[in-house]
Motif scaffolding. Sequence first.
Motif, mmCIF file in Angstrom:
data_model
loop_
_atom_site.group_PDB
_atom_site.id
_atom_site.type_symbol
_atom_site.label_atom_id
_atom_site.label_comp_id
_atom_site.label_asym_id
_atom_site.label_seq_id
_atom_site.Cartn_x
_atom_site.Cartn_y
_atom_site.Cartn_z
ATOM 1 N N LYS A 210 0.895 -1.099 -0.015
ATOM 2 C CA LYS A 210 0.247 0.127 -0.018
ATOM 3 C C LYS A 210 0.556 1.221 0.414
ATOM 4 O O LYS A 210 -0.128 2.227 -0.458
ATOM 5 N N LEU A 211 1.474 1.220 0.541
ATOM 6 C CA LEU A 211 3.169 2.105 0.540
ATOM 7 C C LEU A 211 3.749 2.897 -0.891
ATOM 8 O O LEU A 211 3.498 4.103 -1.065
ATOM 9 N N PHE A 212 3.510 2.018 -1.203
ATOM 10 C CA PHE A 212 3.616 2.637 -2.645
ATOM 11 C C PHE A 212 3.276 2.157 -4.278
ATOM 12 O O PHE A 212 3.724 2.851 -5.506
ATOM 13 N N TYR A 213 1.972 2.010 -3.594
ATOM 14 C CA TYR A 213 0.738 1.632 -4.445
ATOM 15 C C TYR A 213 0.736 2.945 -6.066
ATOM 16 O O TYR A 213 0.657 3.605 -6.618
ATOM 17 N N VAL A 214 0.594 4.056 -4.892
ATOM 18 C CA VAL A 214 0.065 5.562 -4.908
ATOM 19 C C VAL A 214 0.806 5.801 -6.128
ATOM 20 O O VAL A 214 0.329 6.945 -7.241
ATOM 21 N N PRO A 215 1.950 6.217 -5.857
ATOM 22 C CA PRO A 215 3.159 6.137 -6.896
ATOM 23 C C PRO A 215 3.138 5.253 -7.860
ATOM 24 O O PRO A 215 3.372 6.168 -9.161
ATOM 25 N N LEU A 216 3.331 4.215 -7.497
ATOM 26 C CA LEU A 216 3.395 3.580 -9.151
ATOM 27 C C LEU A 216 2.030 3.876 -9.733
ATOM 28 O O LEU A 216 1.858 3.463 -11.089
ATOM 29 N N LEU A 217 0.538 3.815 -8.800
ATOM 30 C CA LEU A 217 -0.541 3.958 -9.964
ATOM 31 C C LEU A 217 -0.978 5.499 -10.541
ATOM 32 O O LEU A 217 -0.777 5.424 -12.284
ATOM 33 N N LEU A 218 0.347 6.170 -10.191
ATOM 34 C CA LEU A 218 0.899 7.559 -11.258
ATOM 35 C C LEU A 218 1.632 7.610 -12.166
ATOM 36 O O LEU A 218 1.442 7.994 -13.653
ATOM 37 N N MET A 219 2.506 6.757 -12.114
ATOM 38 C CA MET A 219 3.341 6.146 -12.581
ATOM 39 C C MET A 219 2.698 5.504 -14.063
ATOM 40 O O MET A 219 3.338 5.981 -15.374
ATOM 41 N N PHE A 220 2.152 4.489 -13.588
ATOM 42 C CA PHE A 220 1.257 3.788 -14.772
ATOM 43 C C PHE A 220 0.292 4.413 -15.611
ATOM 44 O O PHE A 220 -0.286 3.843 -16.544
ATOM 45 N N VAL A 221 -0.609 5.956 -15.089
ATOM 46 C CA VAL A 221 -1.444 6.255 -15.320
ATOM 47 C C VAL A 221 -0.559 6.906 -16.687
ATOM 48 O O VAL A 221 -0.675 7.415 -18.029
ATOM 49 N N PHE A 222 0.207 7.749 -16.449
ATOM 50 C CA PHE A 222 1.213 8.407 -17.891
ATOM 51 C C PHE A 222 1.687 7.347 -18.751
ATOM 52 O O PHE A 222 1.876 7.451 -19.869
ATOM 53 N N VAL A 223 1.877 6.283 -18.172
ATOM 54 C CA VAL A 223 2.176 4.864 -19.209
ATOM 55 C C VAL A 223 1.199 5.068 -19.815
ATOM 56 O O VAL A 223 1.449 4.813 -21.574
ATOM 57 N N GLY A 224 0.318 4.859 -19.283
ATOM 58 C CA GLY A 224 -1.134 4.451 -19.975
ATOM 59 C C GLY A 224 -1.285 5.685 -21.070
ATOM 60 O O GLY A 224 -2.084 5.160 -21.875
ATOM 61 N N LEU A 225 -1.029 6.906 -20.912
ATOM 62 C CA LEU A 225 -1.245 7.531 -21.485
ATOM 63 C C LEU A 225 -0.556 7.400 -22.616
ATOM 64 O O LEU A 225 -0.573 8.510 -24.698
ATOM 65 N N MET A 226 1.061 7.369 -22.782
ATOM 66 C CA MET A 226 1.915 6.982 -23.849
ATOM 67 C C MET A 226 1.130 6.217 -24.599
ATOM 68 O O MET A 226 1.320 6.219 -26.588
ATOM 69 N N GLU A 227 0.678 5.235 -23.643
ATOM 70 C CA GLU A 227 0.258 3.439 -24.929
ATOM 71 C C GLU A 227 -1.093 4.078 -25.309
ATOM 72 O O GLU A 227 -1.450 3.550 -26.726
ATOM 73 N N THR A 228 -1.931 4.901 -25.011
ATOM 74 C CA THR A 228 -3.126 5.229 -25.839
ATOM 75 C C THR A 228 -2.791 6.249 -26.903
ATOM 76 O O THR A 228 -3.320 5.693 -27.961
ATOM 77 N N LEU A 229 -1.632 7.449 -27.530
ATOM 78 C CA LEU A 229 -0.801 7.710 -27.918
ATOM 79 C C LEU A 229 -0.584 6.999 -28.920
ATOM 80 O O LEU A 229 -0.471 7.394 -30.259
ATOM 81 N N SER A 230 0.048 6.253 -29.036
ATOM 82 C CA SER A 230 0.279 4.779 -29.522
ATOM 83 C C SER A 230 -0.672 4.273 -29.981
ATOM 84 O O SER A 230 -0.509 3.958 -31.525
ATOM 85 N N ILE A 231 -1.360 3.662 -29.253
ATOM 86 C CA ILE A 231 -2.904 3.151 -29.856
ATOM 87 C C ILE A 231 -3.081 4.126 -30.948
ATOM 88 O O ILE A 231 -3.846 2.747 -32.261
#
Length: 309
Positions: A210-231
Amino acid sequence: MVTLFPLSLRAATATGGTSAAVAKAVEESAAPLVTGYAPTLFKIGPVEITNAMVYAWVVAAVIIVFVRVGTRRLSAENVPTGAGNLIEALIEGWESLINMILEPKVTRWVFPFAVTYFIFALTSNLLGLLPGVGSIGYGPKAPADQNFSGLPFSIEHAVTPLVRPPTADANMTVVMALIFLVMSLYWGFRYNGTLGLVKHIFGVKVESNKLFYVPLLLMFVFVGLMETLSIVFVRPLALAIRLYGNIFAGESLLAMTMTMKNFFLSLLVSLPFTFFELFVAVVQAFVFAMLTIVFAGTLCSHSEEEHGH
């Protein structure tokens, strides 16, 4: 001053005439042998019919006739021969290949689409190498020192060819890529569901406390935006430009070699490039189909590391 003025005027006129001639020569030399767009041949109402569209119809007719001839006697009792053997080998080979990459359910969706694209692109690329494709049409009259200049209707090069390969027209490859974009999104929603696809793109794909979940979530949201741009943008653009660029470059190269003044030198230089373009025609059709399979697979798969916490 009065005496020199007419001389200056004549010099300026002569200089202007020379400059105009030089500018015209530079413009003609800079004009491409193969245009980046498909010229319009005629119109049907408001619809412009280009030479690439005409040849696309020819390609489609060739495919339909070949498939009809190859499958007319194909049945469980008859052993396929000739064209039937080739069609069966093509279908079974692609089905086996796609099954190694995608799940069986996804294979049933993607297989007809990918194989159709492969057959169309391959036929278009190969038929584009036939003599006369891109070289028979309308253009400036051949100069007196060019081979066959004395023949009727001899031209220097075809500014408006009667036909050209559909895959050498960016309009065709862009439309093919856009159709893939729509179908891949449809397959993604069908496989994952709406919320499942969102989680597949934006969700945290590694285990964490739970301690690292929020930072990881923010990071993967950014990665998801890049993935959406790619798709939505990068993948369709890569599909369209890769196929168009390679076929258009080959068409331009062959046009340059075939318009050399010495006919025998032109033939000698163009032969190795023609064989090379045969290789490119097959490879680019295969790569286009494979990319559609791989891109679809990234949307229609479950990673074992996807976890929600």
